[in-house]
Design a protein around this motif. Structure first.
Motif, mmCIF file in Angstrom:
data_model
loop_
_atom_site.group_PDB
_atom_site.id
_atom_site.type_symbol
_atom_site.label_atom_id
_atom_site.label_comp_id
_atom_site.label_asym_id
_atom_site.label_seq_id
_atom_site.Cartn_x
_atom_site.Cartn_y
_atom_site.Cartn_z
ATOM 1 N N LEU A 35 83.447 39.989 106.482
ATOM 2 C CA LEU A 35 82.280 40.521 107.192
ATOM 3 C C LEU A 35 82.203 42.047 107.062
ATOM 4 C CD1 LEU A 35 82.351 38.462 110.516
ATOM 5 C CD2 LEU A 35 80.903 38.072 108.514
ATOM 6 N N ASP A 36 83.347 42.723 107.206
ATOM 7 C CA ASP A 36 83.381 44.187 107.110
ATOM 8 C C ASP A 36 82.904 44.662 105.745
ATOM 9 O OD1 ASP A 36 84.382 44.301 109.673
ATOM 10 O OD2 ASP A 36 86.443 44.761 109.050
ATOM 11 N N PHE A 37 83.373 44.009 104.684
ATOM 12 C CA PHE A 37 82.979 44.428 103.340
ATOM 13 C C PHE A 37 81.482 44.261 103.122
ATOM 14 C CE2 PHE A 37 81.821 43.264 99.015
ATOM 15 C CZ PHE A 37 82.108 44.453 98.382
ATOM 16 N N HIS A 38 80.964 43.091 103.455
ATOM 17 C CA HIS A 38 79.548 42.841 103.197
ATOM 18 C C HIS A 38 78.650 43.644 104.136
ATOM 19 C CE1 HIS A 38 80.022 40.092 99.928
ATOM 20 N NE2 HIS A 38 80.975 39.485 100.603
ATOM 21 N N GLY A 39 79.121 43.932 105.343
ATOM 22 C CA GLY A 39 78.367 44.812 106.240
ATOM 23 C C GLY A 39 78.319 46.234 105.692
ATOM 24 N N CYS A 40 79.446 46.704 105.173
ATOM 25 C CA CYS A 40 79.510 48.039 104.567
ATOM 26 C C CYS A 40 78.598 48.110 103.340
ATOM 27 C CB CYS A 40 80.951 48.353 104.171
ATOM 28 S SG CYS A 40 81.171 49.893 103.257
ATOM 29 N N GLU A 41 78.677 47.069 102.510
ATOM 30 C CA GLU A 41 77.847 47.016 101.303
ATOM 31 C C GLU A 41 76.360 47.035 101.665
ATOM 32 O OE1 GLU A 41 78.465 44.513 97.329
ATOM 33 O OE2 GLU A 41 77.887 43.274 99.042
ATOM 34 N N LYS A 42 75.979 46.273 102.674
ATOM 35 C CA LYS A 42 74.585 46.224 103.114
ATOM 36 C C LYS A 42 74.130 47.584 103.626
ATOM 37 C CE LYS A 42 71.627 43.843 106.454
ATOM 38 N NZ LYS A 42 71.605 42.849 107.546
ATOM 39 N N ALA A 43 74.964 48.225 104.446
ATOM 40 C CA ALA A 43 74.623 49.534 105.003
ATOM 41 C C ALA A 43 74.490 50.586 103.905
ATOM 42 C CB ALA A 43 75.672 49.965 106.017
ATOM 43 N N MET A 44 75.387 50.570 102.948
ATOM 44 C CA MET A 44 75.338 51.553 101.855
ATOM 45 C C MET A 44 74.111 51.334 100.979
ATOM 46 S SD MET A 44 77.536 53.797 102.040
ATOM 47 C CE MET A 44 78.608 54.057 103.392
ATOM 48 N N ASN A 45 73.760 50.090 100.741
ATOM 49 C CA ASN A 45 72.571 49.810 99.936
ATOM 50 C C ASN A 45 71.305 50.264 100.661
ATOM 51 O OD1 ASN A 45 73.836 48.740 97.670
ATOM 52 N ND2 ASN A 45 73.875 46.681 98.527
ATOM 53 N N GLU A 46 71.251 50.076 101.973
ATOM 54 C CA GLU A 46 70.078 50.497 102.739
ATOM 55 C C GLU A 46 69.936 52.012 102.778
ATOM 56 O OE1 GLU A 46 70.585 48.654 106.545
ATOM 57 O OE2 GLU A 46 69.910 46.691 105.839
ATOM 58 N N THR A 69 82.322 29.492 99.052
ATOM 59 C CA THR A 69 81.488 28.792 100.039
ATOM 60 C C THR A 69 80.675 29.788 100.845
ATOM 61 O OG1 THR A 69 83.079 26.986 100.200
ATOM 62 C CG2 THR A 69 81.511 27.232 102.023
ATOM 63 N N TRP A 70 81.325 30.859 101.310
ATOM 64 C CA TRP A 70 80.622 31.876 102.097
ATOM 65 C C TRP A 70 79.562 32.574 101.267
ATOM 66 C CZ3 TRP A 70 85.745 34.234 104.292
ATOM 67 C CH2 TRP A 70 86.273 33.364 105.240
ATOM 68 N N ASP A 71 79.869 32.854 99.997
ATOM 69 C CA ASP A 71 78.879 33.487 99.124
ATOM 70 C C ASP A 71 77.668 32.576 98.925
ATOM 71 O OD1 ASP A 71 80.409 35.788 98.838
ATOM 72 O OD2 ASP A 71 81.259 35.165 96.908
ATOM 73 N N ASP A 72 77.932 31.283 98.745
ATOM 74 C CA ASP A 72 76.833 30.318 98.594
ATOM 75 C C ASP A 72 75.980 30.278 99.856
ATOM 76 O OD1 ASP A 72 77.779 29.701 96.073
ATOM 77 O OD2 ASP A 72 78.749 27.821 96.702
ATOM 78 N N ARG A 73 76.618 30.264 100.999
ATOM 79 C CA ARG A 73 75.869 30.222 102.262
ATOM 80 C C ARG A 73 75.077 31.500 102.486
ATOM 81 N NH1 ARG A 73 79.534 27.049 106.694
ATOM 82 N NH2 ARG A 73 79.511 25.049 105.619
ATOM 83 N N ARG A 74 75.628 32.634 102.082
ATOM 84 C CA ARG A 74 74.868 33.883 102.198
ATOM 85 C C ARG A 74 73.639 33.842 101.304
ATOM 86 N NH1 ARG A 74 78.146 37.490 100.012
ATOM 87 N NH2 ARG A 74 76.465 38.996 99.962
ATOM 88 N N ALA A 75 73.790 33.276 100.106
ATOM 89 C CA ALA A 75 72.661 33.164 99.178
ATOM 90 C C ALA A 75 71.580 32.230 99.730
ATOM 91 C CB ALA A 75 73.143 32.667 97.822
ATOM 92 N N GLU A 76 72.020 31.176 100.428
ATOM 93 C CA GLU A 76 71.081 30.221 101.028
ATOM 94 C C GLU A 76 70.556 30.684 102.390
ATOM 95 O OE1 GLU A 76 73.516 26.780 101.341
ATOM 96 O OE2 GLU A 76 73.507 26.387 99.184
ATOM 97 N N GLU A 77 71.081 31.820 102.858
ATOM 98 C CA GLU A 77 70.724 32.366 104.175
ATOM 99 C C GLU A 77 71.095 31.426 105.312
ATOM 100 O OE1 GLU A 77 66.707 33.736 104.146
ATOM 101 O OE2 GLU A 77 67.076 35.115 102.489
ATOM 102 N N THR A 78 72.209 30.713 105.161
ATOM 103 C CA THR A 78 72.724 29.846 106.210
ATOM 104 C C THR A 78 74.125 30.295 106.644
ATOM 105 O OG1 THR A 78 73.649 28.286 104.614
ATOM 106 C CG2 THR A 78 71.414 27.851 105.420
ATOM 107 N N PHE A 79 74.478 31.514 106.331
ATOM 108 C CA PHE A 79 75.816 32.030 106.657
ATOM 109 C C PHE A 79 75.932 32.246 108.161
ATOM 110 C CE2 PHE A 79 78.885 35.587 106.998
ATOM 111 C CZ PHE A 79 79.980 34.945 106.417
ATOM 112 N N PRO A 80 77.002 31.745 108.789
ATOM 113 C CA PRO A 80 77.110 31.830 110.244
ATOM 114 C C PRO A 80 77.508 33.197 110.797
ATOM 115 C CG PRO A 80 79.027 30.739 109.350
ATOM 116 C CD PRO A 80 78.093 30.977 108.209
ATOM 117 N N GLY A 81 78.062 34.058 109.966
ATOM 118 C CA GLY A 81 78.506 35.351 110.467
ATOM 119 C C GLY A 81 77.391 36.382 110.509
ATOM 120 N N LYS A 82 77.597 37.422 111.320
ATOM 121 C CA LYS A 82 76.610 38.486 111.431
ATOM 122 C C LYS A 82 77.012 39.632 110.504
ATOM 123 C CE LYS A 82 74.071 41.390 114.431
ATOM 124 N NZ LYS A 82 73.793 42.068 115.599
ATOM 125 N N ILE A 83 76.198 39.834 109.479
ATOM 126 C CA ILE A 83 76.464 40.904 108.524
ATOM 127 C C ILE A 83 75.391 41.943 108.651
ATOM 128 C CG2 ILE A 83 76.618 41.496 106.093
ATOM 129 C CD1 ILE A 83 77.881 38.812 105.593
#
Length: 83
Positions: A35-46, A69-83
């Motif tokens: 979660l920390d990595f993808h949150g950081c990546e999202k913030a830096m891209n924004e 599995t988590w990457d697939d769910r993020r792509a499908e927008e069904t990932f349960p975590g808050k990023i």
């Protein structure tokens, strides 16, 4: 053993100790670092910042099957975590 493999072994780095997760079971540590990595990546891209400052610690902690599995769910927008 070839020199390439020897240098990879010598330079291998694993996740540093995280005092939030002192126990042997590192499942929550894996999840939080993902979660920390993808949150950081999202913030830096924004912000238009440099994504290389985000550390991929989860790569050495998490099983590949979980990450895929988590990457697939993020792509499908069904990932349960808050990023």
């Amino acid at each position: 053993m070839s020199e390439d493999i020897k240098s990879k072994i010598r330079n291998y780095r694993t996740a540093p100790f995280d005092s939030r997760f002192p126990n042997q079971n590192q499942t929550r540590n894996c999840w939080q670092n993902y979660l920390d990595f993808h949150g950081c990546e999202k913030a830096m891209n924004e912000k238009g910042g440099d994504v290389s400052v985000c550390k991929r610690v989860y790569k050495s902690l998490c099983p590949l099957s979980w990450v895929s599995t988590w990457d697939d769910r993020r792509a499908e927008e069904t990932f349960p975590g808050k990023i």
